[in-house]
Design an enzyme around this catalytic site. Structure first.
Site, mmCIF file in Angstrom:
data_model
loop_
_atom_site.group_PDB
_atom_site.id
_atom_site.type_symbol
_atom_site.label_atom_id
_atom_site.label_comp_id
_atom_site.label_asym_id
_atom_site.label_seq_id
_atom_site.Cartn_x
_atom_site.Cartn_y
_atom_site.Cartn_z
ATOM 1 N N CYS A 52 0.725 -1.410 -0.019
ATOM 2 C CA CYS A 52 0.061 0.053 -0.063
ATOM 3 C C CYS A 52 0.861 1.199 0.124
ATOM 4 O O CYS A 52 1.760 1.160 0.977
ATOM 5 C CB CYS A 52 -0.643 -0.178 1.127
ATOM 6 S SG CYS A 52 -1.864 1.525 1.287
ATOM 7 N N ASP A 59 -0.350 -5.986 0.328
ATOM 8 C CA ASP A 59 -1.596 -6.156 -0.418
ATOM 9 C C ASP A 59 -1.245 -7.452 -1.115
ATOM 10 O O ASP A 59 -0.430 -7.749 -1.702
ATOM 11 C CB ASP A 59 -2.010 -4.908 -1.207
ATOM 12 C CG ASP A 59 -2.530 -3.709 -0.608
ATOM 13 O OD1 ASP A 59 -2.871 -3.685 0.399
ATOM 14 O OD2 ASP A 59 -2.260 -2.647 -1.070
ATOM 15 N N VAL A 74 5.891 -14.163 -24.097
ATOM 16 C CA VAL A 74 6.654 -13.495 -22.626
ATOM 17 C C VAL A 74 7.451 -14.770 -22.212
ATOM 18 O O VAL A 74 6.851 -16.011 -22.188
ATOM 19 C CB VAL A 74 5.647 -13.056 -21.726
ATOM 20 C CG1 VAL A 74 4.976 -13.675 -20.974
ATOM 21 C CG2 VAL A 74 6.738 -12.240 -20.609
ATOM 22 N N GLU A 75 8.674 -14.763 -22.010
ATOM 23 C CA GLU A 75 9.448 -15.884 -21.364
ATOM 24 C C GLU A 75 8.926 -15.970 -19.931
ATOM 25 O O GLU A 75 9.011 -14.879 -19.127
ATOM 26 C CB GLU A 75 10.663 -15.276 -21.342
ATOM 27 C CG GLU A 75 11.907 -16.745 -20.986
ATOM 28 C CD GLU A 75 12.023 -16.731 -19.538
ATOM 29 O OE1 GLU A 75 11.605 -17.911 -19.079
ATOM 30 O OE2 GLU A 75 12.330 -15.958 -18.838
ATOM 31 N N SER A 76 8.521 -16.966 -19.394
ATOM 32 C CA SER A 76 7.694 -17.018 -18.098
ATOM 33 C C SER A 76 8.692 -16.775 -16.941
ATOM 34 O O SER A 76 7.951 -16.223 -15.955
ATOM 35 C CB SER A 76 7.229 -18.402 -17.980
ATOM 36 O OG SER A 76 8.170 -19.433 -17.961
ATOM 37 N N HIS A 93 -4.253 -0.556 -5.928
ATOM 38 C CA HIS A 93 -4.482 -1.752 -6.655
ATOM 39 C C HIS A 93 -4.808 -1.658 -8.288
ATOM 40 O O HIS A 93 -4.265 -2.398 -9.048
ATOM 41 C CB HIS A 93 -5.729 -2.425 -5.998
ATOM 42 C CG HIS A 93 -5.663 -2.799 -4.620
ATOM 43 N ND1 HIS A 93 -6.681 -2.776 -3.794
ATOM 44 C CD2 HIS A 93 -4.615 -3.308 -3.776
ATOM 45 C CE1 HIS A 93 -6.166 -3.128 -2.537
ATOM 46 N NE2 HIS A 93 -5.128 -3.453 -2.563
ATOM 47 N N GLU A 94 -5.504 -0.594 -8.399
ATOM 48 C CA GLU A 94 -5.821 -0.099 -9.865
ATOM 49 C C GLU A 94 -4.373 0.114 -10.473
ATOM 50 O O GLU A 94 -4.140 -0.383 -11.828
ATOM 51 C CB GLU A 94 -6.695 0.954 -9.822
ATOM 52 C CG GLU A 94 -8.067 0.969 -9.244
ATOM 53 C CD GLU A 94 -7.925 1.157 -7.613
ATOM 54 O OE1 GLU A 94 -8.999 0.994 -7.110
ATOM 55 O OE2 GLU A 94 -6.814 1.327 -7.073
#
Length: 154
Positions: A52, A59, A74-76, A93-94
């Site tokens: 936060c 969070d 994307v390479e994981s 969060h957003e």
């Protein structure tokens, strides 16, 4: 040594430290060997954490990322390290959810991408954040994210 689609990857196959922040995290990509086919790739991060920005308290979220790749995958491991770099990053969060989606979309240029951020309650209220690049493509199997609404102990 023969050049492959994996040539140039720096993080896969060795010890890699967790980046200090999302800005310092290096995403890596490989050429999509099935670029002529429209299909969905799903990554699920059920234990995503950030901080936060006001209190510094942790969070927690369950993230689901779906994308229909174009030329790039994307390479994981790099994605895992990028997501892990949020552990000490302060943002709402957003902002976390949308910035992850936008960075992946900008880096991969997929045909389509969406992210669902299912955040666990802070202050007694869960926050769910959804972002996508545009309309869902036709003719591609994209399952529901199937993350149930938060119910607490009920």
């Amino acid at each position: 040594m023969t050049e492959t689609i994996y040539s140039g990857l720096k993080q896969l196959g060795g010890a890699t430290l967790l980046p200090e922040s999302p800005d310092k995290a290096e995403l890596e990509r490989v050429r999509n060997p099935q670029a002529d086919v429209a299909y969905n790739v799903r990554f699920t991060a059920p234990e995503f954490t950030s901080l936060c920005p006001m209190t510094g308290q942790p969070d927690f979220a369950h993230l689901v990322i779906d994308y229909v790749p174009g030329e790039w995958l994307v390479e994981s491991k790099s994605l895992k390290l990028y997501l892990g770099s949020f552990r000490n990053h302060g943002a709402f969060h957003e902002d976390c959810t949308v910035s992850i989606g936008r960075r992946l979309a900008g880096f991969l240029a997929p045909r389509w991408l969406r992210i669902g951020g299912y955040w666990y309650p802070r202050g007694g209220m869960p926050i769910d954040v959804f972002w996508q690049t545009g309309p869902m493509p036709e003719g591609v199997w994209i399952p529901d994210q199937d993350v149930p609404p938060y119910r607490g102990r009920g």
